[in-house]
Motif scaffolding. Structure first.
Motif, PDB file in Angstrom:
ATOM      1  N   VAL A 235      13.852 -42.205   6.374  1.00  0.00           N
ATOM      2  CA  VAL A 235      15.084 -43.330   6.529  1.00  0.00           C
ATOM      3  C   VAL A 235      15.103 -43.211   4.869  1.00  0.00           C
ATOM      4  CG1 VAL A 235      14.488 -45.589   5.627  1.00  0.00           C
ATOM      5  CG2 VAL A 235      12.855 -44.419   7.127  1.00  0.00           C
ATOM      6  N   LEU A 236      16.599 -43.772   5.186  1.00  0.00           N
ATOM      7  CA  LEU A 236      17.900 -44.368   3.688  1.00  0.00           C
ATOM      8  C   LEU A 236      18.447 -45.424   3.715  1.00  0.00           C
ATOM      9  CD1 LEU A 236      19.279 -42.841   1.831  1.00  0.00           C
ATOM     10  CD2 LEU A 236      20.902 -42.225   2.637  1.00  0.00           C
ATOM     11  N   VAL A 237      18.292 -46.044   2.161  1.00  0.00           N
ATOM     12  CA  VAL A 237      18.023 -47.323   2.003  1.00  0.00           C
ATOM     13  C   VAL A 237      18.982 -47.428   0.294  1.00  0.00           C
ATOM     14  CG1 VAL A 237      17.476 -50.006   1.474  1.00  0.00           C
ATOM     15  CG2 VAL A 237      16.015 -48.586   3.090  1.00  0.00           C
ATOM     16  N   GLY A 238      20.573 -48.416   0.726  1.00  0.00           N
ATOM     17  CA  GLY A 238      20.782 -48.509  -0.654  1.00  0.00           C
ATOM     18  C   GLY A 238      21.064 -49.706  -1.116  1.00  0.00           C
ATOM     19  N   PHE A 239      22.088 -50.374  -2.186  1.00  0.00           N
ATOM     20  CA  PHE A 239      22.182 -51.390  -2.769  1.00  0.00           C
ATOM     21  C   PHE A 239      23.182 -51.671  -2.614  1.00  0.00           C
ATOM     22  CE2 PHE A 239      21.209 -55.163  -5.220  1.00  0.00           C
ATOM     23  CZ  PHE A 239      19.788 -54.780  -5.456  1.00  0.00           C
ATOM     24  N   ASP A 240      23.787 -53.013  -2.512  1.00  0.00           N
ATOM     25  CA  ASP A 240      25.216 -53.510  -3.303  1.00  0.00           C
ATOM     26  C   ASP A 240      26.064 -54.009  -1.908  1.00  0.00           C
ATOM     27  OD1 ASP A 240      25.202 -52.419  -5.708  1.00  0.00           O
ATOM     28  OD2 ASP A 240      26.576 -51.460  -5.711  1.00  0.00           O
ATOM     29  N   GLY A 241      26.479 -53.745  -0.875  1.00  0.00           N
ATOM     30  CA  GLY A 241      25.706 -53.489   0.692  1.00  0.00           C
ATOM     31  C   GLY A 241      28.162 -53.170   0.105  1.00  0.00           C
TER      32      GLY A 241
ATOM     33  N   GLN B 264      29.627 -49.844   6.185  1.00  0.00           N
ATOM     34  CA  GLN B 264      30.781 -49.405   6.983  1.00  0.00           C
ATOM     35  C   GLN B 264      29.590 -48.173   7.394  1.00  0.00           C
ATOM     36  OE1 GLN B 264      33.271 -49.593   9.079  1.00  0.00           O
ATOM     37  NE2 GLN B 264      32.263 -48.458  10.095  1.00  0.00           N
ATOM     38  N   ALA B 265      28.781 -47.397   6.356  1.00  0.00           N
ATOM     39  CA  ALA B 265      27.674 -46.742   6.734  1.00  0.00           C
ATOM     40  C   ALA B 265      26.192 -47.125   7.927  1.00  0.00           C
ATOM     41  CB  ALA B 265      27.201 -45.700   5.204  1.00  0.00           C
ATOM     42  N   VAL B 266      25.561 -48.207   7.378  1.00  0.00           N
ATOM     43  CA  VAL B 266      24.866 -48.542   8.028  1.00  0.00           C
ATOM     44  C   VAL B 266      25.087 -49.005   9.921  1.00  0.00           C
ATOM     45  CG1 VAL B 266      23.502 -50.654   8.565  1.00  0.00           C
ATOM     46  CG2 VAL B 266      23.570 -49.854   6.157  1.00  0.00           C
ATOM     47  N   GLU B 267      26.528 -49.670   9.507  1.00  0.00           N
ATOM     48  CA  GLU B 267      27.096 -49.943  11.252  1.00  0.00           C
ATOM     49  C   GLU B 267      26.904 -47.827  12.034  1.00  0.00           C
ATOM     50  OE1 GLU B 267      30.683 -51.558  11.118  1.00  0.00           O
ATOM     51  OE2 GLU B 267      29.720 -53.339  10.382  1.00  0.00           O
ATOM     52  N   ASP B 268      27.362 -47.182  10.707  1.00  0.00           N
ATOM     53  CA  ASP B 268      27.597 -45.703  11.882  1.00  0.00           C
ATOM     54  C   ASP B 268      26.355 -44.990  11.858  1.00  0.00           C
ATOM     55  OD1 ASP B 268      30.555 -46.440  11.858  1.00  0.00           O
ATOM     56  OD2 ASP B 268      30.697 -44.898  10.373  1.00  0.00           O
TER      57      ASP B 268
ATOM     58  N   GLN C 199      24.473 -43.939   9.442  1.00  0.00           N
ATOM     59  CA  GLN C 199      24.211 -43.096   7.904  1.00  0.00           C
ATOM     60  C   GLN C 199      23.274 -43.799   6.997  1.00  0.00           C
ATOM     61  OE1 GLN C 199      28.537 -42.757   7.612  1.00  0.00           O
ATOM     62  NE2 GLN C 199      28.807 -40.607   7.771  1.00  0.00           N
ATOM     63  N   LEU C 200      23.588 -45.093   7.196  1.00  0.00           N
ATOM     64  CA  LEU C 200      22.082 -45.514   6.166  1.00  0.00           C
ATOM     65  C   LEU C 200      21.421 -46.681   6.899  1.00  0.00           C
ATOM     66  CD1 LEU C 200      24.410 -46.970   2.792  1.00  0.00           C
ATOM     67  CD2 LEU C 200      23.072 -44.867   3.663  1.00  0.00           C
ATOM     68  N   ASP C 201      19.876 -46.475   7.012  1.00  0.00           N
ATOM     69  CA  ASP C 201      19.172 -46.978   7.207  1.00  0.00           C
ATOM     70  C   ASP C 201      19.519 -48.954   7.070  1.00  0.00           C
ATOM     71  OD1 ASP C 201      17.188 -45.211   9.395  1.00  0.00           O
ATOM     72  OD2 ASP C 201      17.569 -44.597   7.469  1.00  0.00           O
ATOM     73  N   ALA C 202      19.685 -49.318   6.319  1.00  0.00           N
ATOM     74  CA  ALA C 202      20.219 -51.153   5.460  1.00  0.00           C
ATOM     75  C   ALA C 202      20.714 -50.130   4.179  1.00  0.00           C
ATOM     76  CB  ALA C 202      18.372 -51.471   5.427  1.00  0.00           C
ATOM     77  N   THR C 203      21.326 -51.535   3.829  1.00  0.00           N
ATOM     78  CA  THR C 203      21.931 -52.046   2.140  1.00  0.00           C
ATOM     79  C   THR C 203      20.880 -53.055   1.754  1.00  0.00           C
ATOM     80  OG1 THR C 203      23.897 -51.451   0.907  1.00  0.00           O
ATOM     81  CG2 THR C 203      24.176 -52.105   2.627  1.00  0.00           C
ATOM     82  N   VAL C 204      19.786 -53.511   0.997  1.00  0.00           N
ATOM     83  CA  VAL C 204      21.174 -55.048   0.589  1.00  0.00           C
ATOM     84  C   VAL C 204      21.982 -55.421  -0.474  1.00  0.00           C
ATOM     85  CG1 VAL C 204      19.504 -56.158  -1.512  1.00  0.00           C
ATOM     86  CG2 VAL C 204      18.194 -53.898  -0.409  1.00  0.00           C
ATOM     87  N   ALA C 205      22.851 -56.705   0.176  1.00  0.00           N
ATOM     88  CA  ALA C 205      23.791 -56.507  -0.114  1.00  0.00           C
ATOM     89  C   ALA C 205      24.734 -57.797  -0.902  1.00  0.00           C
ATOM     90  CB  ALA C 205      24.596 -56.999   1.118  1.00  0.00           C
TER      91      ALA C 205
ATOM     92  N   ILE D 294      21.159 -55.507   4.809  1.00  0.00           N
ATOM     93  CA  ILE D 294      21.978 -55.648   5.642  1.00  0.00           C
ATOM     94  C   ILE D 294      21.774 -54.294   6.984  1.00  0.00           C
ATOM     95  CG2 ILE D 294      24.406 -54.535   6.678  1.00  0.00           C
ATOM     96  CD1 ILE D 294      24.406 -57.529   5.722  1.00  0.00           C
ATOM     97  N   VAL D 295      20.859 -54.476   8.156  1.00  0.00           N
ATOM     98  CA  VAL D 295      20.908 -53.185   9.295  1.00  0.00           C
ATOM     99  C   VAL D 295      21.685 -53.046  10.639  1.00  0.00           C
ATOM    100  CG1 VAL D 295      18.399 -54.053   8.112  1.00  0.00           C
ATOM    101  CG2 VAL D 295      18.894 -54.619  10.605  1.00  0.00           C
ATOM    102  N   ARG D 296      21.395 -52.331  10.676  1.00  0.00           N
ATOM    103  CA  ARG D 296      22.015 -51.833  11.798  1.00  0.00           C
ATOM    104  C   ARG D 296      21.476 -52.712  13.188  1.00  0.00           C
ATOM    105  NH1 ARG D 296      23.732 -45.729  14.980  1.00  0.00           N
ATOM    106  NH2 ARG D 296      25.188 -46.521  16.418  1.00  0.00           N
ATOM    107  N   ASP D 297      22.188 -53.139  13.334  1.00  0.00           N
ATOM    108  CA  ASP D 297      22.287 -54.148  15.326  1.00  0.00           C
ATOM    109  C   ASP D 297      20.807 -52.740  15.882  1.00  0.00           C
ATOM    110  OD1 ASP D 297      23.118 -55.838  14.472  1.00  0.00           O
ATOM    111  OD2 ASP D 297      25.010 -56.397  15.076  1.00  0.00           O
TER     112      ASP D 297
END
Length: 293
Positions: A232-238, A244-248, A250-256, A290-293
């Motif tokens: 599980v890989l989570v980023g921050f900033d949005g 785009q990486a969440v949508e693709d 590559q990331l499971d989520a980002t805090v936007a 932000i998480v992938r639908d």
């Protein structure tokens, strides 16, 4: 010392709050080698142009000494207000005090200064954002697993606060172990290198939290190269790249966050101060996961 000097000036017209046009505002920014802060700068520039102010932007290159030099440079230009995005919370205090000595109001953006008189601090709640990331990891792992964290620039308030919120969420889950937490300075290439080292040192890992999207994208390359895309890989900033990486996948989520909004609010708050209006000591900018639908 090379500095990035970007100026937007409007010679005529009135600001929306009614004071004379072309007050000079400086934005001293931690680094423009990061999409998040480029967007913050763009938001500030657009608002300055709309309100009829001259905006001077100085890039500190993630160097505290250069940041102080930039502040002194800005003050020598007889600025009317200082917007400061600190590299290091403690080191930024010297620049804030220099502005205080000249009666130049200071507004901090995204990251705080540990001392000196600041008229207003505009930022997302980084502690809450770190907690959001931790709660997401806990949910995905069912409350059990080994996690690593890629930290930002040591000494930056965002690094401290995001880490605090993330660790608190892990503690609440009880079954989650923080196996390691290492700085990668909010940088994509460092995120890749640190993640490579962590994979070598820890055979069993279940999740990674990177305190910004740039480090997360670097970590993703390391995970891909090592066949560990199951983590599980989570980023921050949005950032655009992070979302785009969440949508693709590559990331499971980002805090936007909303960096453009932070820049806009910084200039709008300076505009209000220069018009003699009172401003809030702290102005929050909302976060969302932000998480992938």
């Amino acid at each position: 010392m090379k500095k990035l000097l970007l100026a937007s000036a409007v010679a005529t017209g009135l600001g929306l709050s009614g004071q004379a046009a072309a007050d000079r505002i400086a934005l001293v920014i931690s680094t423009l080698n990061n999409p998040f802060f480029v967007t913050l700068q763009e938001g500030a520039e657009a608002k300055a142009e709309a309100l009829g102010h001259e905006l001077i932007v100085l890039d500190s290159g993630n160097d505290a000494a250069r940041e102080l030099s930039n502040v002194e440079d800005a003050l020598s230009r007889d600025i009317d207000a200082l917007l400061l995005n600190p590299t290091d919370a403690d080191a930024a205090a010297s620049g804030v005090r220099s502005a205080n000595a000249r009666n130049v109001p200071v507004i901090t953006l995204d990251r705080s200064a540990s001392a000196g008189r600041v008229a207003s601090h505009i930022a997302s709640d980084n502690v809450a954002g770190g907690r959001l990331a931790g709660e997401f990891v806990a949910e995905r792992l069912g409350g059990e697993g080994r996690v690593v964290q890629l930290e930002g620039v040591p000494g930056a308030s965002a690094t401290r606060d995001r880490g605090e919120g993330f660790v608190a969420a892990l503690d609440d889950a009880e079954g989650l172990e923080l196996a390691a937490s290492q700085p990668a300075n909010f940088n994509r290439s460092e995120g890749l290198n640190v993640m490579e080292n962590l994979l070598q040192a820890h055979a069993e890992l279940d999740a990674v939290f990177a305190q910004n999207d740039e480090m997360a994208l670097g970590a993703q390359r390391a995970l891909q190269a090592n066949g560990r895309e199951d983590l599980v890989l989570v980023g921050f900033d949005g950032t655009d790249a992070g979302i785009q990486a969440v949508e693709d996948g590559q990331l499971d989520a980002t805090v936007a966050q909303q960096p453009g909004r932070i820049g806009e609010l910084g200039v709008a708050t300076a505009d209000a101060l220069l018009a003699g209006e009172s401003v809030a000591a702290s102005i929050p900018v909302p976060l969302k996961l932000i998480v992938r639908d």
